[in-house]
Design a protein around this motif. Structure first.
Motif, PDB file in Angstrom:
ATOM      1  N   PHE A 199      83.920  44.193  11.797  1.00  0.00           N
ATOM      2  CA  PHE A 199      84.176  44.530  13.207  1.00  0.00           C
ATOM      3  C   PHE A 199      82.841  44.683  13.944  1.00  0.00           C
ATOM      4  CE2 PHE A 199      87.389  46.267  10.371  1.00  0.00           C
ATOM      5  CZ  PHE A 199      88.538  45.661  10.851  1.00  0.00           C
ATOM      6  N   PRO A 200      82.069  43.588  14.055  1.00  0.00           N
ATOM      7  CA  PRO A 200      80.715  43.672  14.629  1.00  0.00           C
ATOM      8  C   PRO A 200      80.682  44.113  16.081  1.00  0.00           C
ATOM      9  CG  PRO A 200      81.400  41.376  14.351  1.00  0.00           C
ATOM     10  CD  PRO A 200      82.411  42.210  13.645  1.00  0.00           C
ATOM     11  N   LEU A 201      81.767  43.879  16.813  1.00  0.00           N
ATOM     12  CA  LEU A 201      81.799  44.270  18.222  1.00  0.00           C
ATOM     13  C   LEU A 201      81.520  45.764  18.391  1.00  0.00           C
ATOM     14  CD1 LEU A 201      82.464  43.657  21.221  1.00  0.00           C
ATOM     15  CD2 LEU A 201      84.875  44.088  20.664  1.00  0.00           C
ATOM     16  N   LEU A 202      81.973  46.563  17.433  1.00  0.00           N
ATOM     17  CA  LEU A 202      81.826  48.014  17.545  1.00  0.00           C
ATOM     18  C   LEU A 202      80.382  48.464  17.415  1.00  0.00           C
ATOM     19  CD1 LEU A 202      84.856  49.103  15.333  1.00  0.00           C
ATOM     20  CD2 LEU A 202      84.769  48.907  17.826  1.00  0.00           C
ATOM     21  N   TYR A 203      79.554  47.624  16.828  1.00  0.00           N
ATOM     22  CA  TYR A 203      78.162  48.012  16.594  1.00  0.00           C
ATOM     23  C   TYR A 203      77.179  47.131  17.361  1.00  0.00           C
ATOM     24  CZ  TYR A 203      80.260  50.891  13.032  1.00  0.00           C
ATOM     25  OH  TYR A 203      81.027  51.827  12.392  1.00  0.00           O
ATOM     26  N   HIS A 204      77.706  46.418  18.354  1.00  0.00           N
ATOM     27  CA  HIS A 204      76.840  45.608  19.198  1.00  0.00           C
ATOM     28  C   HIS A 204      75.956  46.517  20.049  1.00  0.00           C
ATOM     29  CE1 HIS A 204      75.481  42.297  21.722  1.00  0.00           C
ATOM     30  NE2 HIS A 204      75.799  43.014  22.785  1.00  0.00           N
ATOM     31  N   LYS A 205      74.663  46.226  20.046  1.00  0.00           N
ATOM     32  CA  LYS A 205      73.707  47.044  20.802  1.00  0.00           C
ATOM     33  C   LYS A 205      73.295  46.327  22.080  1.00  0.00           C
ATOM     34  CE  LYS A 205      71.763  49.199  16.651  1.00  0.00           C
ATOM     35  NZ  LYS A 205      70.528  49.420  15.843  1.00  0.00           N
ATOM     36  N   ILE A 211      82.987  58.454  13.516  1.00  0.00           N
ATOM     37  CA  ILE A 211      82.396  57.844  14.707  1.00  0.00           C
ATOM     38  C   ILE A 211      83.501  57.555  15.711  1.00  0.00           C
ATOM     39  CG2 ILE A 211      81.127  55.882  15.640  1.00  0.00           C
ATOM     40  CD1 ILE A 211      79.741  55.559  13.004  1.00  0.00           C
ATOM     41  N   ASP A 212      83.409  58.160  16.866  1.00  0.00           N
ATOM     42  CA  ASP A 212      84.304  57.869  17.978  1.00  0.00           C
ATOM     43  C   ASP A 212      83.633  56.787  18.809  1.00  0.00           C
ATOM     44  OD1 ASP A 212      85.882  57.745  20.206  1.00  0.00           O
ATOM     45  OD2 ASP A 212      85.813  59.878  20.672  1.00  0.00           O
ATOM     46  N   HIS A 213      84.155  55.573  18.732  1.00  0.00           N
ATOM     47  CA  HIS A 213      83.470  54.444  19.366  1.00  0.00           C
ATOM     48  C   HIS A 213      83.512  54.501  20.887  1.00  0.00           C
ATOM     49  CE1 HIS A 213      82.435  52.354  15.684  1.00  0.00           C
ATOM     50  NE2 HIS A 213      83.626  52.675  15.220  1.00  0.00           N
ATOM     51  N   ALA A 214      84.380  55.339  21.444  1.00  0.00           N
ATOM     52  CA  ALA A 214      84.371  55.518  22.901  1.00  0.00           C
ATOM     53  C   ALA A 214      83.067  56.158  23.364  1.00  0.00           C
ATOM     54  CB  ALA A 214      85.554  56.372  23.332  1.00  0.00           C
ATOM     55  N   GLN A 215      82.419  56.905  22.460  1.00  0.00           N
ATOM     56  CA  GLN A 215      81.178  57.595  22.802  1.00  0.00           C
ATOM     57  C   GLN A 215      79.937  56.784  22.436  1.00  0.00           C
ATOM     58  OE1 GLN A 215      81.652  60.440  24.469  1.00  0.00           O
ATOM     59  NE2 GLN A 215      83.850  60.099  24.150  1.00  0.00           N
ATOM     60  N   GLN A 216      80.144  55.595  21.899  1.00  0.00           N
ATOM     61  CA  GLN A 216      79.039  54.739  21.481  1.00  0.00           C
ATOM     62  C   GLN A 216      78.831  53.618  22.500  1.00  0.00           C
ATOM     63  OE1 GLN A 216      77.230  55.836  18.805  1.00  0.00           O
ATOM     64  NE2 GLN A 216      78.687  57.528  19.023  1.00  0.00           N
ATOM     65  N   PRO A 217      77.746  52.830  22.366  1.00  0.00           N
ATOM     66  CA  PRO A 217      77.469  51.799  23.380  1.00  0.00           C
ATOM     67  C   PRO A 217      78.603  50.826  23.644  1.00  0.00           C
ATOM     68  CG  PRO A 217      75.529  52.133  22.016  1.00  0.00           C
ATOM     69  CD  PRO A 217      76.620  52.976  21.423  1.00  0.00           C
ATOM     70  N   CYS A 218      79.443  50.490  22.624  1.00  0.00           N
ATOM     71  CA  CYS A 218      80.531  49.543  22.864  1.00  0.00           C
ATOM     72  C   CYS A 218      81.581  50.107  23.810  1.00  0.00           C
ATOM     73  CB  CYS A 218      81.175  49.128  21.544  1.00  0.00           C
ATOM     74  SG  CYS A 218      82.130  50.449  20.735  1.00  0.00           S
ATOM     75  N   GLY A 219      81.744  51.434  23.820  1.00  0.00           N
ATOM     76  CA  GLY A 219      82.662  52.096  24.742  1.00  0.00           C
ATOM     77  C   GLY A 219      84.129  51.782  24.536  1.00  0.00           C
ATOM     78  N   ILE A 220      84.530  51.399  23.325  1.00  0.00           N
ATOM     79  CA  ILE A 220      85.933  51.067  23.071  1.00  0.00           C
ATOM     80  C   ILE A 220      86.692  52.328  22.679  1.00  0.00           C
ATOM     81  CG2 ILE A 220      87.522  49.716  21.654  1.00  0.00           C
ATOM     82  CD1 ILE A 220      85.354  47.614  21.393  1.00  0.00           C
ATOM     83  N   GLU A 221      87.760  52.611  23.407  1.00  0.00           N
ATOM     84  CA  GLU A 221      88.516  53.835  23.195  1.00  0.00           C
ATOM     85  C   GLU A 221      89.587  53.651  22.107  1.00  0.00           C
ATOM     86  OE1 GLU A 221      90.104  55.195  26.894  1.00  0.00           O
ATOM     87  OE2 GLU A 221      88.198  54.946  27.967  1.00  0.00           O
TER      88      GLU A 221
END
Length: 387
Positions: free
Chosen positions: A210-216, A333-343
């Motif tokens: 799931f690389p989208l979640l860790y895209h910088k 890891i809550d990805h909504a709070q990371q750069p990808c912003g996915i809730e």
């Protein structure tokens, strides 16, 4: 609210995914768990078989040590049968008198981990195949040698009884997104499994799958970094009659006995660039071999069967952790709070296999905060340890 919007979809059927599924189902949420192979196929069922008490981490990370000991007790309360029968708890020892035993003892006390000194006259009885003249001091601690597949089986049965839908041999190919919200996963090419929340318990495969979640993006710094960690192991068959032991100095050799083999490892992890890195490094294995030849009274039998392998896992390390791999705390890891912003999507990492029970509580708390308000009050976990 429709059942599909309330549903939690969990990807990954190891300790982390199964225990989270149990707790969320207990809270009244419908849960579907999807595993690409058989339950526990990856790290959960292919590790060394070591239930940590936290003793090894007490000096460097008291918090990790306390969590390990609490989760160890929960594991023992929940699945007594997962412990290797007729095998004692672990001996922690040192090769050198200069290794500060008091420093270790004080760390164990501070973490609340019980420990009992073994008089030197009893060492030969405890470890008959070890040259005890090589050992400077030794203590008995609660770490146990265990059978991961037994714990996986019991967690799976508990999940089914709690109402979880378990689907093994089900490969998740992608996420289903509605704008910046996850709303399920795609299975294979044609099937969709919809849900209001997605939890990835896929360990080392998370970033690759799931690389989208860790895209910088430029200028954006994530709170967590995925760190790939590799350790080396050697199995001897037939195994030793010795107790499980861990040497806190030297190369940090440790021994976990199982019915047909003894598994030896090193108490350190190497940071590697890829989660696919499972190549065995001869220099790492040679360290194990050299230490065993020196430590065992009769050395390694030339008739013994050997198997060497390298295990790689991925852990989520907070950016402030200077030494990745040392303090492997359970992480959500809550990805909504990371750069990808996915809730509506979480990635979960147990840190150490022993910490599955602690991670399940952390996940459940966060999901209930973000989902429907009418979720049932969560019952006590079936692995609750009552003092």
């Amino acid at each position: 609210m429709s059942s599909s919007l309330k549903r939690v979809v969990i990807v990954g059927g190891g300790f982390a995914g199964l225990s989270a599924a149990v707790r969320l189902s207990q809270a009244g949420l419908p849960v579907t768990l999807l595993e690409a192979s058989k339950l526990g196929f990856a790290t959960s069922s292919r590790n060394q078989g070591w239930l940590h008490s936290g003793a090894m981490f007490a000096k460097s990370s008291p918090e990790l040590a306390r969590q390990c000991y609490a989760s160890l007790q929960q594991t023992l309360a929940f699945s007594t049968s997962c412990i290797e029968p007729d095998i004692n708890s672990m001996i922690y020892g040192a090769l050198s008198e200069e290794t500060d035993r008091q420093f270790w003892v004080e760390a164990w006390k501070a973490a609340g981990i019980p420990h009992h000194e073994i008089p030197k006259g009893e060492w030969n009885w405890c470890m008959p195949e070890v040259n005890c003249d090589k050992i400077a001091w030794a203590y008995r601690l609660p770490d146990r040698s265990f059978r991961p597949e037994v714990l996986i089986s019991q967690l799976a049965q508990t999940a089914i009884e709690a109402g979880v839908e378990l689907r093994s041999n089900t490969f998740v190919s992608n996420l289903i997104l509605d704008g910046q919200k996850a709303c399920g996963v795609r299975v294979g090419e044609n099937e969709e499994v919809r849900g209001g929340f997605v939890i990835l318990a896929t360990g080392a495969l998370t970033a690759k799958g799931f690389p989208l979640l860790y895209h910088k993006s430029p200028g954006q710094q994530p709170d967590y970094q995925l760190v790939n960690l590799k350790t080396h192991l050697r199995a001897l068959k037939p195994g030793l009659e010795s107790d499980p032991f861990c040497l806190v100095d030297g190369i940090g050799l440790n021994h976990l006995p199982h019915p047909e083999s003894s598994v030896f490892g090193l108490a350190h992890w190497k940071v590697v660039s890829s989660a696919d890195d499972s190549d065995v490094e001869p220099t790492e294995i040679q360290q194990i071999v050299d230490q065993l030849q020196d430590l065992l009274t009769q050395g390694i039998s030339p008739e013994a069967e050997t198997k060497d392998w390298a295990g790689t896992t991925a852990q989520a390390m907070h950016v402030e952790q200077i030494e990745p791999g040392l303090a492997q705390l359970p992480t959500v890891i809550d990805h909504a709070q990371q750069p990808c912003g996915i809730e509506n999507i979480l990635s979960i990492f147990p840190g150490r296999a022993t910490l599955w029970a602690q991670l399940a509580e952390d996940v459940t708390k966060l999901v209930l905060e973000r989902t429907v308000a009418d979720a049932a009050e969560t019952a006590a976990p079936p692995w609750a340890f009552l003092e």
